[in-house]
Motif scaffolding. Structure first.
Motif, PDB file in Angstrom:
ATOM      1  N   GLU A 105       0.766  -0.982   0.067  1.00 19.81           N
ATOM      2  CA  GLU A 105      -0.317  -0.081   0.154  1.00 19.81           C
ATOM      3  C   GLU A 105       0.641   1.636   0.285  1.00 19.81           C
ATOM      4  O   GLU A 105       0.359   2.230  -0.419  1.00 19.81           O
ATOM      5  CB  GLU A 105      -1.198   0.454   1.037  1.00 19.81           C
ATOM      6  CG  GLU A 105      -2.420  -1.069   1.771  1.00 19.81           C
ATOM      7  CD  GLU A 105      -2.666  -1.050   2.538  1.00 19.81           C
ATOM      8  OE1 GLU A 105      -3.146  -2.098   2.297  1.00 19.81           O
ATOM      9  OE2 GLU A 105      -2.028  -0.490   3.095  1.00 19.81           O
ATOM     10  N   MET A 106       2.022   1.279   0.941  1.00 24.49           N
ATOM     11  CA  MET A 106       3.023   2.134   0.555  1.00 24.49           C
ATOM     12  C   MET A 106       4.101   1.543   0.794  1.00 24.49           C
ATOM     13  O   MET A 106       4.546   0.284   1.135  1.00 24.49           O
ATOM     14  CB  MET A 106       2.900   2.901   2.181  1.00 24.49           C
ATOM     15  CG  MET A 106       1.632   3.666   2.202  1.00 24.49           C
ATOM     16  SD  MET A 106       1.802   5.293   1.537  1.00 24.49           S
ATOM     17  CE  MET A 106       2.438   6.675   2.100  1.00 24.49           C
ATOM     18  N   THR A 107       4.614   2.236  -0.297  1.00 23.96           N
ATOM     19  CA  THR A 107       6.328   1.409  -0.699  1.00 23.96           C
ATOM     20  C   THR A 107       7.385   2.913   0.136  1.00 23.96           C
ATOM     21  O   THR A 107       6.991   3.730   0.129  1.00 23.96           O
ATOM     22  CB  THR A 107       6.544   1.526  -2.508  1.00 23.96           C
ATOM     23  OG1 THR A 107       5.968   2.693  -2.765  1.00 23.96           O
ATOM     24  CG2 THR A 107       5.773   0.678  -3.111  1.00 23.96           C
ATOM     25  N   ILE A 108       8.960   2.360   0.173  1.00 20.38           N
ATOM     26  CA  ILE A 108       9.802   3.416   0.565  1.00 20.38           C
ATOM     27  C   ILE A 108       9.805   4.480   0.216  1.00 20.38           C
ATOM     28  O   ILE A 108       9.859   4.214  -1.133  1.00 20.38           O
ATOM     29  CB  ILE A 108      10.992   1.954   0.982  1.00 20.38           C
ATOM     30  CG1 ILE A 108      10.846   1.427   2.130  1.00 20.38           C
ATOM     31  CG2 ILE A 108      11.944   3.417   1.488  1.00 20.38           C
ATOM     32  CD1 ILE A 108      11.525   0.089   2.114  1.00 20.38           C
ATOM     33  N   GLY A 109       9.726   5.485   0.744  1.00 23.49           N
ATOM     34  CA  GLY A 109      10.888   6.735  -0.630  1.00 23.49           C
ATOM     35  C   GLY A 109       8.436   7.807  -0.440  1.00 23.49           C
ATOM     36  O   GLY A 109       8.743   8.648  -0.511  1.00 23.49           O
ATOM     37  N   VAL A 110       7.722   7.276  -0.637  1.00 22.17           N
ATOM     38  CA  VAL A 110       6.821   7.428  -0.688  1.00 22.17           C
ATOM     39  C   VAL A 110       6.320   8.893   0.132  1.00 22.17           C
ATOM     40  O   VAL A 110       6.538  10.506  -0.164  1.00 22.17           O
ATOM     41  CB  VAL A 110       4.897   6.743  -0.933  1.00 22.17           C
ATOM     42  CG1 VAL A 110       4.345   7.838  -1.198  1.00 22.17           C
ATOM     43  CG2 VAL A 110       5.337   6.064  -2.237  1.00 22.17           C
ATOM     44  N   ASP A 111       7.261   8.945   1.391  1.00 25.42           N
ATOM     45  CA  ASP A 111       5.257   9.920   2.134  1.00 25.42           C
ATOM     46  C   ASP A 111       6.740  10.245   2.673  1.00 25.42           C
ATOM     47  O   ASP A 111       6.369  11.973   2.195  1.00 25.42           O
ATOM     48  CB  ASP A 111       5.787   8.389   3.528  1.00 25.42           C
ATOM     49  CG  ASP A 111       5.638   9.705   5.108  1.00 25.42           C
ATOM     50  OD1 ASP A 111       4.177  10.014   4.847  1.00 25.42           O
ATOM     51  OD2 ASP A 111       5.932  10.169   5.800  1.00 25.42           O
ATOM     52  N   THR A 112       7.785   9.940   2.399  1.00 25.05           N
ATOM     53  CA  THR A 112       8.778  11.599   2.765  1.00 25.05           C
ATOM     54  C   THR A 112       9.065  12.221   1.451  1.00 25.05           C
ATOM     55  O   THR A 112       8.649  13.726   1.426  1.00 25.05           O
ATOM     56  CB  THR A 112      10.705  11.402   2.323  1.00 25.05           C
ATOM     57  OG1 THR A 112      10.528  10.643   3.127  1.00 25.05           O
ATOM     58  CG2 THR A 112      10.958  12.346   2.506  1.00 25.05           C
ATOM     59  N   ALA A 113       8.811  12.066  -0.057  1.00 23.43           N
ATOM     60  CA  ALA A 113       8.447  12.483  -1.328  1.00 23.43           C
ATOM     61  C   ALA A 113       7.502  13.631  -0.744  1.00 23.43           C
ATOM     62  O   ALA A 113       7.374  14.602  -1.806  1.00 23.43           O
ATOM     63  CB  ALA A 113       8.717  11.564  -2.582  1.00 23.43           C
ATOM     64  N   LEU A 114       6.297  13.000  -0.106  1.00 21.19           N
ATOM     65  CA  LEU A 114       5.217  14.075  -0.597  1.00 21.19           C
ATOM     66  C   LEU A 114       5.045  15.002   0.542  1.00 21.19           C
ATOM     67  O   LEU A 114       4.761  16.047   0.152  1.00 21.19           O
ATOM     68  CB  LEU A 114       3.922  12.971  -0.200  1.00 21.19           C
ATOM     69  CG  LEU A 114       2.811  13.190   0.243  1.00 21.19           C
ATOM     70  CD1 LEU A 114       2.382  13.631  -1.150  1.00 21.19           C
ATOM     71  CD2 LEU A 114       2.064  11.597   0.617  1.00 21.19           C
ATOM     72  N   ASN A 115       5.946  14.660   1.195  1.00 17.42           N
ATOM     73  CA  ASN A 115       6.595  16.073   2.207  1.00 17.42           C
ATOM     74  C   ASN A 115       6.644  16.940   1.484  1.00 17.42           C
ATOM     75  O   ASN A 115       6.902  17.909   2.129  1.00 17.42           O
ATOM     76  CB  ASN A 115       7.279  15.519   3.703  1.00 17.42           C
ATOM     77  CG  ASN A 115       6.089  15.052   4.723  1.00 17.42           C
ATOM     78  OD1 ASN A 115       4.823  15.325   4.754  1.00 17.42           O
ATOM     79  ND2 ASN A 115       5.901  12.950   4.960  1.00 17.42           N
ATOM     80  N   ILE A 116       7.787  16.341   0.434  1.00 15.94           N
ATOM     81  CA  ILE A 116       8.715  17.591  -0.069  1.00 15.94           C
ATOM     82  C   ILE A 116       8.315  18.608  -1.033  1.00 15.94           C
ATOM     83  O   ILE A 116       7.937  19.203  -0.268  1.00 15.94           O
ATOM     84  CB  ILE A 116       9.807  16.819  -0.598  1.00 15.94           C
ATOM     85  CG1 ILE A 116      11.105  16.370   0.320  1.00 15.94           C
ATOM     86  CG2 ILE A 116      10.806  17.636  -1.357  1.00 15.94           C
ATOM     87  CD1 ILE A 116      12.063  15.272  -0.159  1.00 15.94           C
ATOM     88  N   PHE A 136       8.434   8.008   8.497  1.00 17.78           N
ATOM     89  CA  PHE A 136       7.692   6.374   8.574  1.00 17.78           C
ATOM     90  C   PHE A 136       8.224   5.967   7.621  1.00 17.78           C
ATOM     91  O   PHE A 136       8.391   4.739   7.463  1.00 17.78           O
ATOM     92  CB  PHE A 136       6.012   6.896   8.178  1.00 17.78           C
ATOM     93  CG  PHE A 136       5.451   6.451   7.428  1.00 17.78           C
ATOM     94  CD1 PHE A 136       4.313   5.837   7.941  1.00 17.78           C
ATOM     95  CD2 PHE A 136       5.886   5.689   5.943  1.00 17.78           C
ATOM     96  CE1 PHE A 136       3.690   4.951   7.766  1.00 17.78           C
ATOM     97  CE2 PHE A 136       4.775   4.795   5.651  1.00 17.78           C
ATOM     98  CZ  PHE A 136       3.815   4.229   5.918  1.00 17.78           C
ATOM     99  N   ASP A 137       9.236   6.664   6.879  1.00 17.15           N
ATOM    100  CA  ASP A 137      10.294   5.696   5.795  1.00 17.15           C
ATOM    101  C   ASP A 137      10.987   4.712   6.085  1.00 17.15           C
ATOM    102  O   ASP A 137      11.416   4.186   6.099  1.00 17.15           O
ATOM    103  CB  ASP A 137      10.172   6.519   4.549  1.00 17.15           C
ATOM    104  CG  ASP A 137       9.341   6.859   3.287  1.00 17.15           C
ATOM    105  OD1 ASP A 137       8.462   5.924   3.146  1.00 17.15           O
ATOM    106  OD2 ASP A 137       9.138   8.035   3.223  1.00 17.15           O
ATOM    107  N   ARG A 138      11.032   5.561   7.792  1.00 20.12           N
ATOM    108  CA  ARG A 138      13.138   4.286   8.479  1.00 20.12           C
ATOM    109  C   ARG A 138      11.905   3.817   8.965  1.00 20.12           C
ATOM    110  O   ARG A 138      12.999   2.728   8.794  1.00 20.12           O
ATOM    111  CB  ARG A 138      13.666   5.337   9.155  1.00 20.12           C
ATOM    112  CG  ARG A 138      13.669   7.054   9.128  1.00 20.12           C
ATOM    113  CD  ARG A 138      15.130   7.536   9.690  1.00 20.12           C
ATOM    114  NE  ARG A 138      14.947   9.162   9.226  1.00 20.12           N
ATOM    115  CZ  ARG A 138      15.873   9.625  10.874  1.00 20.12           C
ATOM    116  NH1 ARG A 138      15.918   9.330  10.939  1.00 20.12           N
ATOM    117  NH2 ARG A 138      16.322  10.920   9.967  1.00 20.12           N
ATOM    118  N   LEU A 139      11.025   3.547   9.770  1.00 24.97           N
ATOM    119  CA  LEU A 139       9.987   2.662   9.937  1.00 24.97           C
ATOM    120  C   LEU A 139       9.852   1.283   9.215  1.00 24.97           C
ATOM    121  O   LEU A 139      10.426  -0.348   9.458  1.00 24.97           O
ATOM    122  CB  LEU A 139       8.878   2.948  10.689  1.00 24.97           C
ATOM    123  CG  LEU A 139       9.422   3.748  11.973  1.00 24.97           C
ATOM    124  CD1 LEU A 139       9.022   4.451  12.706  1.00 24.97           C
ATOM    125  CD2 LEU A 139      10.368   3.070  12.575  1.00 24.97           C
TER     126      LEU A 139
END
Ligand code: F6P
Length: 325
Positions: free
Chosen positions: A136-147, A265-268
């Motif tokens: 559902e979520m891949t690594i990196g999406v959350d950080t990219a979205l925040n940027i 989120f992405d680190r975890l």
């Protein structure tokens, strides 16, 4: 057979959190009594034999860093069985019998091919595009979205000062996830995604509507993969600026979205997925992708994931339109 020597590589576009994933593969592997090799520059480095054993200390101080310290690459030639055989031979020469592939769709397609050649491979879902079925979520999406959001918030400030409209283009290849989520979280007046055909006239209507409702600014978030990307839309409106009300500007966020330091989120997520990957190998289970499904870490056969369209929640696109009033 349970592997005793494994390798880890990162492949395709880098994503914030890849380093956290490498660290977790190395340390959980060592904890299992294995030797863990780091492969440089993805499949390209694998084919050239660029790999060396990594100790726990060698993956220290990388958890918080963006990018991938192992390096990454795109290698279209890896579709060629002869090229893959070269890569396999390099692993065999070092006695490596297990591989963790951290990457997105193209990378996992390489993982599936290696698995069909008999290698024990486990994939870890990592791409800022969030276009990989099986997570559902891949690594990196959350950080990219925040940027992307930080940029959108800033653009809104300057847009307000000048009564302007901004077309903000975000990455995502053929997937509109980043655009849709950034659009909702950033309060966009309009969102353009590749999954839904939108005519420039529809965007014009949204902008005119915002102008007539007395908004001080307007934001359109456009996915790079949409037929009418931000530059094409701007060209379309070039001749008819007055009609939109707002003066129009374009910002393409591009690789800025990929280069950030990973958030919590992405680190975890990266740590949990990578640990699950070595657990899979320890259980002799492979040919799978580890991802997040319904909030839990799950492994899905690679052949049920690779090339399978994931789609976006079109209900959220409707919600965005309601919220843009
Ligand atoms: O897959 C990640 C991604 O950043 C896409 O969003 C984008 O289309 C592509 O990679 C860009 O690739 P490159 O870094 O090779 O230009």
């Amino acid at each position: 057979m349970v592997p005793r020597k494994i390798a880890v590589l990162t492949s395709g576009g880098d994503a914030p959190g890849m380093n956290a994933a490498i660290r977790a593969v190395v340390r959980t592997g060592i904890d299992k009594g294995w030797e863990v090799f780091g492969v440089r520059n993805g499949y390209a480095g694998m084919c050239d034999g660029q790999m060396e054993p990594l100790g726990a200390r060698e993956v220290g101080n990388i958890l918080q860093r963006g990018g991938t310290f192992l390096g990454s690459a795109r290698l279209p030639e890896f579709k060629d069985p002869a090229v893959r055989a070269r890569g396999m031979a390099q692993l065999e020469a070092k006695g490596i019998d297990g591989l963790v592939v951290i990457g997105g769709n193209g990378s996992q397609s390489g993982a599936l091919a290696l698995s069909r050649m008999g290698l024990a491979v486990v994939g870890v879902a990592s791409t800022i595009d969030n276009d990989l079925a099986g997570s559902e979520m891949t690594i990196g999406v959350d950080t990219a979205l925040n940027i992307a959001l930080e940029a959108i918030d800033r653009l809104r400030v300057t847009a307000s000062s000048h009564k302007r409209a901004f077309l903000v283009e975000v990455m995502g290849r053929n997937c509109g996830y980043l655009a849709l989520m950034a659009g909702i979280a950033g309060g966009a007046d309009s969102v353009v995604v590749p999954e839904v055909e939108v005519a420039p006239e529809d965007i014009a209507r949204d902008l005119q509507g915002a102008w007539e409702r007395g908004k001080a600014h307007a934001l359109v978030v456009v996915a790079e993969g949409a037929r009418h990307n931000a530059v094409r839309l701007a060209q379309h409106f070039e001749q008819e600026k007055g009609r939109l009300g707002f003066d129009l500007r374009v910002t393409t966020l591009g690789h800025v979205q990929r280069g950030g330091a990973p958030g919590a989120f992405d680190r975890l997520l990266a740590t949990r997925l990578a640990a699950a990957a070595t657990d899979q190998l320890a259980r002799g289970e492979h040919g799978r992708l580890v991802g997040l499904m319904r909030g839990e870490i799950r492994a899905t056969p690679l052949d049920e994931v690779v090339g399978v369209p994931k789609g976006i929640d079109l209900g959220l696109l409707q919600l965005q339109k309601v919220l843009a009033q």
